[in-house]
Design an enzyme around this catalytic site. Structure first.
Site, PDB file in Angstrom:
ATOM      1  CB  SER A  47      -0.938  -0.044   1.212  1.00 43.45           C
ATOM      2  OG  SER A  47      -1.917   0.946   1.146  1.00 43.45           O
TER       3      SER A  47
ATOM      4  CG  ASP B  35      -2.960  -0.672  -2.197  1.00 41.26           C
ATOM      5  OD1 ASP B  35      -2.997   0.499  -1.787  1.00 41.26           O
ATOM      6  OD2 ASP B  35      -3.475  -1.629  -1.573  1.00 41.26           O
TER       7      ASP B  35
END
Length: 445
Positions: free
Chosen positions: A102, A243
């Site tokens: 992420s 992401d």
């Protein structure tokens, strides 16, 4: 032994704490736990990743683990986390795997799992996957070993889904947006979706090389985006993370619009359209008190959860609610997504801008934020530091000092060796002073 799973999957330094061996074992274990046993065909697992260099290595390990457990693997390539979740549901796969850390820096990576339907796992399923790691199991051989395929039109299906969420092509005509792709997983699909929806698009940090993901860009570093919005005379900017499961925004003057404000805009618009179930918004305890006051003023109930979009998701599902999210920019609309989706969030906000003719700053002004300071304190052991007697005493002293005019929230990070110290107070000076004092105690502990 510490729990492997954090608030959003398993993360660590790629090839150090998160090794190919661990990735392979986790994938095989997930195939056993998440796939139904009473079947006449092998379980199907979708696998996607962000563009980190280590993702290539870990993808190979994950695929090996899944196929060793007899699962058929469908690789979707570099796509955002919400795209993988969406495709798991659309293809009726048994499970999904997203390889991404992420917003974390490039040396880190992570593994996120989705159950059938594209839903994140609850604690019980994660615990079952961990427990299975130490169990013996019979490995298939011959024709029973899993096979590997590639899904070539996954990105196109996801783009069409995003565009349809705002009414189809040309719904955003007249709006100009700068998109910071964080050199991450959405570098192709997000700009294309916004263009097809009718917006004029300027892209920055949209050239991933495997090493530059989140590097001084994206939702955690908004300076370049703010400058680009002003330079190009854009109506707004969109800052995605690596992401693309979350986003923050920049208004036309270069000011940040955070997740609380984005949720407020969406909640009021959905309420007015009769689409906000039970007139309720779900948010975490990290949301600013200003959001709660704004929702109260507009007749909207705010339900609070623990920190982590998975807990927001659980509350959304349990209560049948239609909107929830985090101040950090994870926003979930169950009508369109099973997880946070940064690209979807700002498309919805832009649709409100197009429909009302109001600029982002005016829409965001419904939330008056109480001054809030967040300090991330690096520690050796986040759990030990956060529970130290001296730290708890410092928090109690600060809460007495604020006397209901603010609040203190201290918690260990779910993904990094950090203790997060958040303080809200009537003034920025007081908030900063109290936060720095508590952070100092944490460092000493």
């Amino acid at each position: 032994m510490a729990r492997l799973f954090g608030t959003d999957g398993v993360r660590g330094l790629a090839n150090a704490t998160l090794t190919p061996d661990l990735a392979m074992k986790l994938a095989a274990s997930a195939a056993h736990i998440l796939a139904e046993r009473d079947r006449t065909h092998p379980p199907v697992a979708l696998v996607g990743r962000d563009p980190r260099a280590s993702g290539e290595m870990l993808e190979a390990a994950v695929v090996a683990g899944l196929t060793s457990a007899g699962a058929t693997v469908v690789r979707v390539g570099v796509l955002p986390t919400p795209a993988v979740a969406y495709l798991v549901g659309q293809t009726k796969a048994d499970l999904g795997v997203m390889i991404s850390a992420s917003h974390n820096p490039m040396p880190d990576n992570g593994i996120k799992f989705f159950a059938a339907g594209g839903h994140k796992l609850d604690d019980e399923l994660e615990n079952a996957i961990e427990a299975h790691l130490s169990e013996d199991w019979e490995r298939p051989t011959g024709r029973n070993i899993g096979r590997v395929h590639d899904l070539l039109d996954g990105a196109e299906a996801y783009i069409e889904h995003l565009v349809s969420s705002v009414g189809g092509p040309d719904s955003l005509t007249g709006l100009k947006v700068v998109i910071d792709c964080a050199n991450g997983a959405a570098f192709e699909v997000a700009p294309e979706a916004y263009r097809r929806a009718g917006a004029e698009v300027v892209v920055i940090h949209g050239e991933p090389d495997g090493l530059n993901i989140n590097e001084q860009c994206g939702s955690t570093h908004l300076d370049d985006l703010a400058a680009a919005v002003v330079e190009h005379g854009a109506d707004l900017g969109v800052g995605l993370d690596g992401d693309a499961d979350r986003c923050l925004a920049i208004d036309a003057s270069g000011e940040v619009v955070d997740g609380d404000q984005l949720m407020a805009i969406m909640a009021v618009a959905m309420r007015d359209a009769g689409k906000l179930a039970s007139d309720t918004l779900v948010a975490t305890v990290m949301s600013n008190l200003g959001l709660k006051l704004a929702m109260r003023e507009h007749g909207i109930t705010l339900v609070e959860t623990k920190v982590g979009d998975r807990y927001v998701l659980e509350e959304l599902r349990n209560g049948g609610y239609a909107l929830g999210g985090e101040q950090s920019g994870h926003v979930v609309m169950p009508e369109y997504a099973t997880t946070g989706d940064g690209s979807l969030t700002l498309l919805q906000v832009m649709a409100t801008m197009a429909r009302t003719g109001k600029p982002l700053a005016q829409l965001a002004s419904i939330v008056t934020r109480l001054p809030q300071i967040l300090i991330n304190v690096p520690v050796t052991d986040r759990t030990v530091a956060a529970s130290a007697a001296s730290v708890l005493a410092a928090v109690a002293e600060a809460e007495t000092e604020l006397a209901g005019a603010g609040r203190v929230l201290l918690r260990p990070s779910g993904t990094e060796q950090l203790v997060r110290v958040m303080v809200e107070a009537p003034s920025a000076e007081v908030a900063e002073s109290v936060a720095e004092r508590i952070a100092g105690v944490v460092r000493a502990a």
